[in-house]
Motif scaffolding. Structure first.
Motif, PDB file in Angstrom:
ATOM      1  N   PRO A 402      34.790   9.545   0.128  1.00 55.74           N
ATOM      2  CA  PRO A 402      34.661  10.269   1.011  1.00 55.74           C
ATOM      3  C   PRO A 402      32.863   9.883   1.374  1.00 55.74           C
ATOM      4  O   PRO A 402      32.067  10.070   0.850  1.00 55.74           O
ATOM      5  CB  PRO A 402      35.015  11.558   0.436  1.00 55.74           C
ATOM      6  N   LEU A 403      32.448  11.065   2.420  1.00 55.41           N
ATOM      7  CA  LEU A 403      31.576  11.031   3.058  1.00 55.41           C
ATOM      8  C   LEU A 403      31.683  12.052   3.482  1.00 55.41           C
ATOM      9  O   LEU A 403      32.076  13.166   3.302  1.00 55.41           O
ATOM     10  CB  LEU A 403      31.057  10.210   4.128  1.00 55.41           C
ATOM     11  N   ALA A 404      29.628  12.971   3.100  1.00 55.96           N
ATOM     12  CA  ALA A 404      29.603  14.697   2.759  1.00 55.96           C
ATOM     13  C   ALA A 404      28.810  14.263   3.760  1.00 55.96           C
ATOM     14  O   ALA A 404      28.119  13.590   4.741  1.00 55.96           O
ATOM     15  CB  ALA A 404      27.866  14.643   1.684  1.00 55.96           C
ATOM     16  N   VAL A 405      29.309  15.763   4.893  1.00 50.31           N
ATOM     17  CA  VAL A 405      28.893  15.607   6.530  1.00 50.31           C
ATOM     18  C   VAL A 405      28.905  17.637   6.573  1.00 50.31           C
ATOM     19  O   VAL A 405      29.648  18.422   5.750  1.00 50.31           O
ATOM     20  CB  VAL A 405      30.024  15.426   7.534  1.00 50.31           C
ATOM     21  N   PRO A 406      27.768  17.365   7.012  1.00 54.07           N
ATOM     22  CA  PRO A 406      28.069  18.951   8.489  1.00 54.07           C
ATOM     23  C   PRO A 406      28.772  19.970   8.621  1.00 54.07           C
ATOM     24  O   PRO A 406      28.370  20.508   9.219  1.00 54.07           O
ATOM     25  CB  PRO A 406      26.618  18.779   9.009  1.00 54.07           C
TER      26      PRO A 406
END
Length: 808
Positions: A402-406
């Motif tokens: 996964p990607l950490a996103v705001p």
């Protein structure tokens, strides 16, 4: 780390909940051996929330254990969070690995597939080792993961390896804490694991390929010019000898793929360097655990036939990433075509019977195995620009990381269903974005079924149940219709729709962790606009909630709509007639007079506005110039004309470009000038002098008429095609830089995101970054997600989480 308290002087017991990529990467064996090293008692097990560790012993030893756990996990592991709870000591003196328990709830991260590690490679080549020449050799540091996982927690019984009972030797390794295969779930050997079979197209075994002789038999067939369907990690490949021109041409004929470049697999890095320039960053990417396809500049003296990538200056190359591939490349030709095993526009084939049925007209022989592929997964495709990875396709080796996103971790979980082409979908929950593997085209029924099945598998695997589904605004997209179908079936809310280019902007913002309004330069083929027209050359400002279209390329009517997209010469004629009037009409007849009847019909369509939808597309802008240069008159695959034009303007990955002073520039004059020498191993010296054609701004519209006037003048003067191509690229850069400057003057915004498929052009994205930076902008590009439609789903999900868009 979260919640680390002062360590008491007496013996203590901690319960640690570790979340992240900690299953299927040798994490429990690592914990076991670390606890043993510090003489601690307790237990470790996989859980639906991650890995649970209970550790007990002297306070100082426990504290050191916790520090080392966080600081030095196994190479393939990624710790996102460690939560600690203090428990009363239980008197444990031994440390054990326990049976997994619980169900995945989104906190457990399934690992991606990993290329064969050096240790397994050595065993593969060692006649004294029992894994010698075994095509499914793996350990805790490598091998299949995502493609074989049914559910989490990650244990053998939840994978497609569950049908293979371990022999005594494999069981001993699996249970030995000192062994590299300790709790390696896909562990196998020739005595108990999957087996390979070489057959003809009827499925009958090839006699000379019995036992361990299959690599030599398959390699000989490839050397003799035959085409093989090879079952790999995430699906089938179609393979042939890349140096055999006749075999390559025949594969193109059978697959009905006249021009789209073929991917190659080379025996080793030395073989790659024989045919391509390879910079340090490119070599690292090739040899990384993900082992993607990397686009490399082809050497002029390479003997490989041009039919591998017609009209292109680069080759898409990968190294063998499974033992099966290693053995095949050792026995066969040193360079193989390894293109996706499917019929055009259909999903990748994964099943043996399906392969024999669907690929029998293409492949002469089949290299099969009996390990089921649960999650279809194409090869990832990448390039390197200025030392950074640029994704064309993010799939095997990266998914489902996964990607950490705001995004608010407490917001409802969202499914972004993606676009119609190069489809991926995205599950967004708890502040993480899980992008799917490459799904591909979903305009046909088979593609839609693949998308629906993949969503179901992915939701189960990552433990996220979406509450909202978001799709593109285009009323005719099959993906949007599927979103409506899923909303009804799952009883979830459907978002009103996300405008295509807003999704691109949001995608680039998200992967760069941006939360405030930015300038978005969104260049691509076409996307459905808010005015019902086709957009694709958009300079906007916005955030996740809203966007405002500030500038765009002038609309050009496309005679025949999709027919003009497939035939760049029609788009070129439309540009000439629309923007240059009678002179343009004369030029169109001069350039394309051999298509008299169709050209006359196109002129009538343009004059009457019949069946000629207007488009502001950057892709069509490229198509028109490519057609005028006679580089591509027909697109046999999406983006062919633009890619062919782009191949005339190379950009090398690690060139140390020196910045020049920032200044405003009059349109049509140089704004960037620097000649540089590339690093050792790269191509010869090149120039990045920016010399755009003239163009005009008419309010919010960028007028391309002066561009075509000058392109025609250059053609009449006999200016070389690479020079015209370079000036055209520079013109696109100058257009967007000037538009960004005007937005900054009005709003004060200075952060720019670049998104859309056109930014996969390496010269364009590399040079534009430097020019914008030289004019005082902070530039953000894609480096984890494709800038093209493969990244749309992330943007859709982010817009849906933020709330309904309010376009302007």
């Amino acid at each position: 780390m979260k919640g680390v308290d002062p360590v008491p002087d007496k013996a203590v017991r901690y319960r640690l909940k570790v979340s992240g990529t900690v299953q299927g990467v040798g994490f429990r064996p690592f914990v076991f051996n670390l606890a043993r090293a510090y003489r601690l008692g307790g237990k470790v097990y996989n859980d639906g929330e991650g890995v649970i560790i209970e550790v007990e012993g002297e306070a100082e030893a426990v504290a050191a254990f916790v520090r080392e756990l966080a600081a030095g996990p196994p190479p393939l592991a990624r710790i996102d969070r460690v939560e600690k709870q203090i428990l009363p000591p239980a008197g444990d003196r031994d440390f054990t690995i326990r049976q997994s328990r619980g169900r995945a709830d989104g906190k457990v991260l399934a690992p991606p597939d990993v290329a064969t590690c050096p240790d397994c490679r050595r065993e593969l080549a060692d006649p004294a080792d029992r894994h010698y020449r075994y095509p499914f050799t793996n350990c805790t540091n490598c091998g299949p993961r995502f493609t074989i996982i049914r559910a989490l927690p990650y244990d053998r019984r939840r994978t497609t390896m569950s049908v293979f009972a371990m022999c005594p030797d494999c069981a001993r390794e699996y249970h030995d804490p000192a062994d590299r295969r300790f709790h390696a779930q896909p562990v196998a050997c020739p005595a108990c694991g999957p087996q390979v079979e070489l057959t003809d197209r009827e499925g009958r075994p090839v006699a000379r390929a019995a036992g361990k002789d299959w690599p030599e038999a398959a390699g000989m067939l490839l050397k003799e010019g035959y085409i093989l369907a090879v079952k790999g990690l995430g699906g089938f490949h179609l393979a042939c000898d890349a140096a055999n021109r006749e075999a390559v041409v025949e594969l193109r004929r059978r697959k009905r793929r006249p021009a789209k470049p073929f991917a190659l697999m080379c025996r080793d890095l030395a073989t790659v360097e024989r045919h391509c320039y390879v910079a340090v960053e490119e070599a690292e990417l090739l040899r990384s655990p993900a082992a993607p396809i990397v686009l490399l500049q082809k050497k002029a003296d390479s003997p490989l036939p041009p039919e591998l990538a017609p009209g292109a200056d680069s080759l898409g190359v990968m190294l063998p990433y499974t033992p099966l591939h290693l053995l095949l490349l050792q026995a066969g030709p040193p360079v193989l075509v390894m293109t996706s095993g499917n019929k055009s526009d259909l999903p990748l084939v994964t099943d043996n019977r399906q392969a024999l049925a669907e690929l029998g007209e293409i492949a002469d022989h089949f290299l099969l195995h009996n390990r089921e592929i649960l999650n279809r997964c194409d090869d990832s495709v990448t390039a390197v620009v200025d030392g950074e990875t640029l994704f064309f396709r993010r799939s095997r080796g990266y998914v489902p990381q996964p990607l950490a996103v705001p995004a608010d971790p407490g917001a409802p979980a969202v499914l972004g269903i993606g676009g119609e082409m190069k489809n991926t979908f995205c599950l967004l929950g708890e502040g993480k974005a899980y992008l799917s593997q490459h799904i591909g085209e979903v305009d046909l029924l088979e593609g839609q079924e693949n998308l629906e099945q993949s969503i179901e598998n992915f939701c189960r695997l990552v433990g996220i149940k979406p509450q909202v589904v978001a799709a593109d605004l285009h009323p005719g997209y099959q993906s949007a219709r599927l979103a409506g179908k899923l909303a009804v079936r799952l009883g979830i809310r459907r978002h009103p729709g996300v405008q295509h280019h807003h999704a691109h902007l949001a995608s680039c913002m998200a992967e760069n962790g941006l939360n405030e309004e930015v300038i978005g330069i969104i260049l691509d083929g076409t996307g459905y606009g808010l005015d019902g027209r086709l957009w694709g050359f958009e300079v906007m400002r916005g955030d996740y909630r809203e966007f405002h279209r500030e500038f765009h390329l002038a609309y050009v009517p496309l005679p025949g709509g999709e027919r003009a997209v497939r035939n760049p010469w029609l788009t070129a004629a439309a540009y000439l007639v629309t923007f240059l009037g009678e002179k343009g009409k004369e030029a169109a007849r001069r350039f394309f007079g051999d298509r008299g009847r169709e050209l006359a019909l196109a002129e009538k369509m343009l004059a009457g506005g019949l069946n000629a939808p207007p488009a502001s597309s950057c892709g069509r802008f490229f198509d028109a110039v490519a057609a005028l240069l006679r580089l591509c008159l027909e697109n046999t695959y999406e983006g062919q004309a633009a890619a062919t034009l782009g191949s005339l303007v190379p950009w090398f990955p690690s060139a140390p470009v020196e910045p020049v002073s920032a200044c405003a520039f009059p349109v049509g004059t140089p704004v960037f000038s620097s000649s540089v020498s590339p690093p050792t191993g790269s191509a010869p010296v090149f120039s990045v002098d920016l010399q755009p054609y003239p163009f005009d701004f008419q309010g919010v519209v960028i007028d391309p008429a002066p561009v075509f006037t000058q392109v025609l003048a250059d053609l009449e003067a006999g200016v070389a095609a690479p020079v015209i191509a370079k000036r055209f690229h520079d013109t696109v850069i100058a257009m967007v830089v000037e538009a960004a400057r005007r937005i900054r003057e009005k709003t004060g915004l200075s952060r720019v995101v670049l998104s859309g498929g056109t930014w996969q052009n390496r010269y364009l994205t590399g040079a534009a970054k430097y020019v914008l930076q030289n004019h005082g902008f902070t530039v953000y590009r894609h480096h984890q997600v494709p800038p093209g439609d493969g990244g749309l789903s992330l943007g859709q999900a982010m817009v849906a989480v933020a709330g309904k868009q309010i376009p302007g």
